[in-house]
Design a protein around this motif. Structure first.
Motif, short mmCIF file in Angstrom:
data_model
loop_
_atom_site.label_atom_id
_atom_site.label_comp_id
_atom_site.label_asym_id
_atom_site.label_seq_id
_atom_site.Cartn_x
_atom_site.Cartn_y
_atom_site.Cartn_z
N MET A 34 0.49 -6.29 0.98
CA MET A 34 0.73 -6.70 -0.39
C MET A 34 0.15 -5.63 -1.31
SD MET A 34 -0.57 -10.27 -2.18
CE MET A 34 -0.08 -11.28 -0.77
N GLY A 35 0.83 -5.28 -2.38
CA GLY A 35 0.33 -4.26 -3.29
C GLY A 35 -0.72 -4.78 -4.24
N VAL A 36 -1.43 -3.85 -4.87
CA VAL A 36 -2.49 -4.23 -5.81
C VAL A 36 -1.91 -5.01 -6.99
CG1 VAL A 36 -4.24 -3.36 -7.39
CG2 VAL A 36 -4.01 -2.34 -5.14
N PRO A 42 3.46 -10.90 6.14
CA PRO A 42 4.33 -9.73 6.27
C PRO A 42 4.78 -9.57 7.72
CG PRO A 42 2.43 -9.20 4.92
CD PRO A 42 2.17 -10.57 5.52
N ASP A 43 6.00 -9.07 7.89
CA ASP A 43 6.58 -8.90 9.23
C ASP A 43 6.49 -7.45 9.64
OD1 ASP A 43 8.02 -8.90 11.55
OD2 ASP A 43 9.90 -9.62 10.66
N GLY A 44 5.50 -7.16 10.49
CA GLY A 44 5.32 -5.80 10.96
C GLY A 44 6.33 -5.37 12.00
N MET A 45 7.19 -6.30 12.43
CA MET A 45 8.22 -5.99 13.41
C MET A 45 9.61 -5.94 12.78
SD MET A 45 6.70 -5.51 16.29
CE MET A 45 8.12 -5.58 17.40
N ALA A 46 9.68 -6.03 11.47
CA ALA A 46 10.98 -6.01 10.80
C ALA A 46 11.72 -4.71 11.11
CB ALA A 46 10.80 -6.17 9.29
N SER A 47 13.02 -4.82 11.36
CA SER A 47 13.79 -3.63 11.71
C SER A 47 13.96 -2.70 10.51
CB SER A 47 15.16 -4.04 12.26
OG SER A 47 15.85 -4.88 11.34
N HIS A 48 13.95 -3.28 9.32
CA HIS A 48 14.04 -2.49 8.09
C HIS A 48 12.84 -2.87 7.22
CE1 HIS A 48 18.02 -1.05 9.19
NE2 HIS A 48 18.36 -2.31 9.46
N ASN A 52 10.65 -5.62 0.01
CA ASN A 52 11.32 -6.12 -1.20
C ASN A 52 11.48 -7.63 -1.15
OD1 ASN A 52 11.57 -3.52 -2.28
ND2 ASN A 52 13.57 -3.18 -1.33
N LYS A 53 11.82 -8.13 0.03
CA LYS A 53 11.98 -9.58 0.20
C LYS A 53 10.65 -10.30 -0.02
CE LYS A 53 13.08 -13.04 3.76
NZ LYS A 53 13.47 -13.24 5.18
N TYR A 54 9.56 -9.75 0.52
CA TYR A 54 8.25 -10.39 0.38
C TYR A 54 7.83 -10.41 -1.08
CZ TYR A 54 3.80 -11.97 2.41
OH TYR A 54 2.71 -12.71 2.80
N ASP A 55 8.14 -9.34 -1.80
CA ASP A 55 7.82 -9.30 -3.24
C ASP A 55 8.57 -10.39 -4.00
OD1 ASP A 55 5.94 -7.29 -3.25
OD2 ASP A 55 7.38 -5.69 -3.63
#
Length: 255
Positions: A181-183, A102-108, A114-117
């Motif tokens: 990441m979600g459950v 996951p990108d904790g620096m993402a601007s949005h 949503n992209k990671y999902d």
């Protein structure tokens, strides 16, 4: 659940590493779900040793990490991107473009979630490695009246920040948010490997593995998964021995 108890942490680490290495050997294009924190460090060390000893290649493997702090750049030595490179990625031959965090620096951040999902949906994780928080969190899915199924931004409980403060100069430096990441995504993994150590985790281990399934203890939802392997040291398993192992198919001691 397949619950295994170890007297020695090195044996526990080796057992966990063996499960991962065997998967990669039998399925060279395996998709691994990876975790961070203090629990996996020994596992990754054993995995590197096994890989070197047995010439196991990770060139076809891809990986997806559970979480990352919001606001830490990948070169920050407390970011999980830095952690993964330090403890695993730089020591095996996995191509870095096949590793995902996951990108904790993402601007949005919401758009990134949503992209990671979408990436996870297309990947289908073969084995998800998990640790267990003192409050029952898996990833950074904190106890709540309801849980998010997909990747999301979470405000970290103060207890979680306090537990992680040992890695920072002070608790003031511990981020207040993370992308996790979600459950629902975790439970989609083909197999889940939960590793827990220490007397301080004994109570939450019993609650997670034998208590009611509730979002107040996110790890309890693992009881709904068909293929969960749990590796515990003797201290973490201490209350299972006295409190019963209802709902567990196997309770084996490895020595």
């Amino acid at each position: 659940m397949d619950i295994r108890v170890f007297e020695d942490n090195l044996e526990l680490d080796t057992a966990a590493a063996r499960l991962i290495a065997d998967l990669v050997t039998t399925k060279p294009n395996a998709v691994l779900g990876l975790a961070t924190g203090s629990t996996p460090i020994g596992i990754y060390r054993s995995l590197v040793e096994l890989s070197n000893k047995e010439s196991i290649s990770y060139k076809g493997v891809s990986s997806y990490n559970l979480d990352e702090y919001v606001g830490l750049t990948p070169d920050n030595d407390q970011s999980y991107a830095y952690y993964m490179n330090e403890h695993l990625f730089s020591k095996i031959d996995i191509p870095l473009n096949q590793t995902h965090l996951p990108d904790g620096m993402a601007s949005h951040l919401d758009a990134f979630c949503n992209k990671y999902d979408r990436m996870l949906e297309g990947a289908h994780v073969d084995l998800q490695l998990l640790g267990l928080g003192h409050n029952g969190h898996i990833g950074f899915n904190e106890p709540a009246s309801e849980l998010s199924a997909g990747t999301h931004v979470v405000t970290l409980d103060e207890a979680t920040r306090e537990a992680n403060a040992r890695f920072f100069a002070s608790i003031d430096e511990v981020p207040t948010q993370a992308v996790t990441m979600g459950v629902g995504s975790i439970l989609k993994a083909e197999r889940i490997l939960l590793v827990v150590r220490g007397t301080d985790k004994a109570s939450i281990v019993r609650r997670a593995l034998t208590g009611p399934v509730t979002t107040d203890c996110p790890a309890s939802l693992l009881q709904l998964h068909a293929r969960v392997t749990v590796l515990l040291d003797r201290e973490a398993a201490s209350l299972l021995a006295t409190g019963g192992n209802e709902g567990c198919n196997t309770f084996a001691s490895a020595m």
